[in-house]
Design an enzyme around this catalytic site. Sequence first.
Site, PDB file in Angstrom:
ATOM      1  N   LEU A 234     -24.403  20.135   3.598  1.00 34.90           N
ATOM      2  CA  LEU A 234     -24.911  20.642   4.162  1.00 34.90           C
ATOM      3  C   LEU A 234     -23.909  20.439   6.059  1.00 34.90           C
ATOM      4  O   LEU A 234     -24.294  21.441   6.985  1.00 34.90           O
ATOM      5  CB  LEU A 234     -25.278  22.084   4.461  1.00 34.90           C
ATOM      6  CG  LEU A 234     -25.662  22.462   2.719  1.00 34.90           C
ATOM      7  CD1 LEU A 234     -26.527  23.155   2.645  1.00 34.90           C
ATOM      8  CD2 LEU A 234     -24.323  22.756   2.204  1.00 34.90           C
TER       9      LEU A 234
ATOM     10  N   HIS B 128      -8.002  23.467  12.612  1.00 35.21           N
ATOM     11  CA  HIS B 128      -7.209  23.377  12.374  1.00 35.21           C
ATOM     12  C   HIS B 128      -5.780  25.215  12.468  1.00 35.21           C
ATOM     13  O   HIS B 128      -6.482  25.521  12.904  1.00 35.21           O
ATOM     14  CB  HIS B 128      -7.197  23.627  10.520  1.00 35.21           C
ATOM     15  CG  HIS B 128      -7.926  22.439  10.208  1.00 35.21           C
ATOM     16  ND1 HIS B 128      -8.810  22.071  10.257  1.00 35.21           N
ATOM     17  CD2 HIS B 128      -6.888  20.836   9.627  1.00 35.21           C
ATOM     18  CE1 HIS B 128      -9.497  20.937   9.945  1.00 35.21           C
ATOM     19  NE2 HIS B 128      -8.042  20.117   9.963  1.00 35.21           N
ATOM     20  N   LEU B 129      -4.460  24.262  12.437  1.00 31.05           N
ATOM     21  CA  LEU B 129      -4.015  25.362  12.435  1.00 31.05           C
ATOM     22  C   LEU B 129      -3.106  27.159  11.885  1.00 31.05           C
ATOM     23  O   LEU B 129      -3.689  27.565  13.175  1.00 31.05           O
ATOM     24  CB  LEU B 129      -2.698  24.518  12.309  1.00 31.05           C
ATOM     25  CG  LEU B 129      -0.995  25.479  12.932  1.00 31.05           C
ATOM     26  CD1 LEU B 129      -0.440  25.589  14.583  1.00 31.05           C
ATOM     27  CD2 LEU B 129       0.116  24.427  12.465  1.00 31.05           C
TER      28      LEU B 129
ATOM     29  N   GLY C  57      -3.296  10.983  18.089  1.00 35.67           N
ATOM     30  CA  GLY C  57      -3.663  10.229  17.295  1.00 35.67           C
ATOM     31  C   GLY C  57      -2.669  10.743  16.119  1.00 35.67           C
ATOM     32  O   GLY C  57      -2.789  11.228  14.854  1.00 35.67           O
TER      33      GLY C  57
ATOM     34  N   TYR D 282      -9.761   7.862  11.527  1.00 41.37           N
ATOM     35  CA  TYR D 282     -10.199   8.417   9.968  1.00 41.37           C
ATOM     36  C   TYR D 282      -8.920   7.678   8.445  1.00 41.37           C
ATOM     37  O   TYR D 282      -9.592   7.951   7.923  1.00 41.37           O
ATOM     38  CB  TYR D 282      -9.377   9.873  10.389  1.00 41.37           C
ATOM     39  CG  TYR D 282      -9.504  11.069   9.223  1.00 41.37           C
ATOM     40  CD1 TYR D 282     -10.527  11.152   8.100  1.00 41.37           C
ATOM     41  CD2 TYR D 282      -8.268  11.118   8.791  1.00 41.37           C
ATOM     42  CE1 TYR D 282     -10.730  11.559   6.938  1.00 41.37           C
ATOM     43  CE2 TYR D 282      -8.052  12.573   7.525  1.00 41.37           C
ATOM     44  CZ  TYR D 282      -8.591  12.195   6.968  1.00 41.37           C
ATOM     45  OH  TYR D 282      -8.455  13.021   5.915  1.00 41.37           O
TER      46      TYR D 282
ATOM     47  N   PHE E 144      -1.641  15.985   1.868  1.00 40.84           N
ATOM     48  CA  PHE E 144      -1.163  16.248   3.582  1.00 40.84           C
ATOM     49  C   PHE E 144      -2.403  17.486   3.940  1.00 40.84           C
ATOM     50  O   PHE E 144      -2.927  17.333   4.162  1.00 40.84           O
ATOM     51  CB  PHE E 144       0.018  16.609   3.203  1.00 40.84           C
ATOM     52  CG  PHE E 144       1.853  14.687   2.676  1.00 40.84           C
ATOM     53  CD1 PHE E 144       0.957  14.067   1.479  1.00 40.84           C
ATOM     54  CD2 PHE E 144       2.307  14.018   3.516  1.00 40.84           C
ATOM     55  CE1 PHE E 144       1.632  12.995   1.521  1.00 40.84           C
ATOM     56  CE2 PHE E 144       2.025  13.199   3.534  1.00 40.84           C
ATOM     57  CZ  PHE E 144       2.434  12.341   2.380  1.00 40.84           C
ATOM     58  N   ASN E 145      -1.340  18.352   4.541  1.00 39.74           N
ATOM     59  CA  ASN E 145      -2.294  19.654   5.458  1.00 39.74           C
ATOM     60  C   ASN E 145      -2.511  20.574   3.715  1.00 39.74           C
ATOM     61  O   ASN E 145      -1.580  21.543   3.076  1.00 39.74           O
ATOM     62  CB  ASN E 145      -0.803  20.106   5.751  1.00 39.74           C
ATOM     63  CG  ASN E 145      -1.432  18.931   7.341  1.00 39.74           C
ATOM     64  OD1 ASN E 145      -0.843  17.817   7.333  1.00 39.74           O
ATOM     65  ND2 ASN E 145      -1.844  19.757   8.594  1.00 39.74           N
TER      66      ASN E 145
HETATM   67  N1  UDP Z   1      -2.578  22.107  16.262  1.00 42.24           N
HETATM   68  C1  UDP Z   1      -1.949  22.879  17.050  1.00 42.24           C
HETATM   69  N2  UDP Z   1      -2.626  24.093  17.335  1.00 42.24           N
HETATM   70  C2  UDP Z   1      -3.996  24.277  17.457  1.00 42.24           C
HETATM   71  C3  UDP Z   1      -4.096  23.516  15.649  1.00 42.24           C
HETATM   72  C4  UDP Z   1      -3.606  21.997  15.280  1.00 42.24           C
HETATM   73  O1  UDP Z   1      -0.459  23.267  17.853  1.00 42.24           O
HETATM   74  O2  UDP Z   1      -4.623  24.946  17.429  1.00 42.24           O
HETATM   75  C5  UDP Z   1      -0.889  21.140  15.387  1.00 42.24           C
HETATM   76  C6  UDP Z   1      -1.465  19.636  15.821  1.00 42.24           C
HETATM   77  O3  UDP Z   1      -1.387  19.158  15.972  1.00 42.24           O
HETATM   78  C7  UDP Z   1      -0.664  19.017  13.961  1.00 42.24           C
HETATM   79  C8  UDP Z   1      -0.128  20.350  12.768  1.00 42.24           C
HETATM   80  O4  UDP Z   1      -0.579  21.909  14.186  1.00 42.24           O
HETATM   81  O5  UDP Z   1       0.469  18.582  14.721  1.00 42.24           O
HETATM   82  C9  UDP Z   1      -1.396  20.226  12.300  1.00 42.24           C
HETATM   83  O6  UDP Z   1      -2.812  20.532  12.376  1.00 42.24           O
HETATM   84  P1  UDP Z   1      -3.949  20.627  11.742  1.00 42.24           P
HETATM   85  O7  UDP Z   1      -5.561  20.321  12.641  1.00 42.24           O
HETATM   86  O8  UDP Z   1      -3.716  21.781  10.767  1.00 42.24           O
HETATM   87  O9  UDP Z   1      -3.551  19.090  10.488  1.00 42.24           O
HETATM   88  P2  UDP Z   1      -3.649  17.758  10.543  1.00 42.24           P
HETATM   89  O10 UDP Z   1      -2.314  17.886  10.767  1.00 42.24           O
HETATM   90  O11 UDP Z   1      -4.550  17.389  12.252  1.00 42.24           O
HETATM   91  O12 UDP Z   1      -4.757  17.443   9.373  1.00 42.24           O
END
Ligand code: UDP
Length: 325
Positions: free
Chosen positions: A33, A187-188, A278, A141, A169-170
Amino acid sequence: MKVLVTGGAGYIGSACVQEWAEQGHQVTVIDNLSKGHRAAVHPDAQFIKACLSQAERIESILRQEKPEIVTHFAASALVNESMERPGRYFENNVANGLNLLEACVRSGVRKIVFSSTCSVYGIPDQLPITESAPLNPINPYGESKLLFERILRWYREVHGLHFVSFRYFNACGATDRYGEDHQPETHLIPNLLKVVLGQSDRCEIYGTDYPTLDGTCVRDYIHVKDLASSHVLAGLSDLEGVHNLGTGKGHSVLEILAACETVTGTIIASRKRPRRPGDPPELVAAPSAALADRNWQPAFTEIERIVETAWLWHKNHPKGYDDRP
Ligand code: UDP
């Protein structure tokens, strides 16, 4: 089937526990948790609060429960954080994972299904990315997940512990019960939806000068329910080895923003920011051929349909899991 799920209170783990439970399997969840939520554990699953760093405890839990299958989600999983605290990633994702593997061997687990990542590929020289692409992680990571994949090969060789390693992937979207609630949220899609919910003023766009169609990063967004169903298939079938889990379609950050605007009917304020350390420019999967051979395909292939499920969950849980009893 008796199944043990590590990290079953987390975002992807909770969706997978739901899938196992709804298919009638007997599920035990181990989670410390630290990131997960007790309320995200399916009511039919047994919950044990434990950390994989506790080697003896983990072994005694596995000896008592005697699962046939282990699905291993518990991990640290933020690219950005791993660039600041690499030690945490190697300790949690490799050293603590080894405690789990030893316990699996000693308690007679038949197969482990492991959450790996497309970060193992680094910056790919060819798209879409196949499983045989070069492995050159550009962040701790991805490196930690690659190390664990290599360890899994030796446990199969030496101990006969079968494994499937899924390179996600995402992950995105939500089930009818469980969704994405990270503290802090990085996350986006959830960050975009927070703007719609009035919980933040704008979404930051990390990097607008990438060599992509619109200058923002391209990712392959796969629904969390598709991740969950593939894990159950992996546990129940003869699938072995390393497999990509993606849809084969890429979307830029700006395309995701547009999809969120369409689904929510709201203009989302955003701000251009420098690149995030990264982050590779473009990651799109060549989806696993072995899964396709077993008639598995992602059920969600349209980004708007995926965002709809996320939006529904966030609308119903504006405070995430905090609004649950
Ligand atoms: N990203 C962004 N703004 C945010 C969060 C993510 O522009 O507030 C971009 C991030 O740089 C990446 C893509 O969105 O290119 C997906 O990022 P996320 O953190 O969702 O997943 P990751 O690819 O890191 O696993």
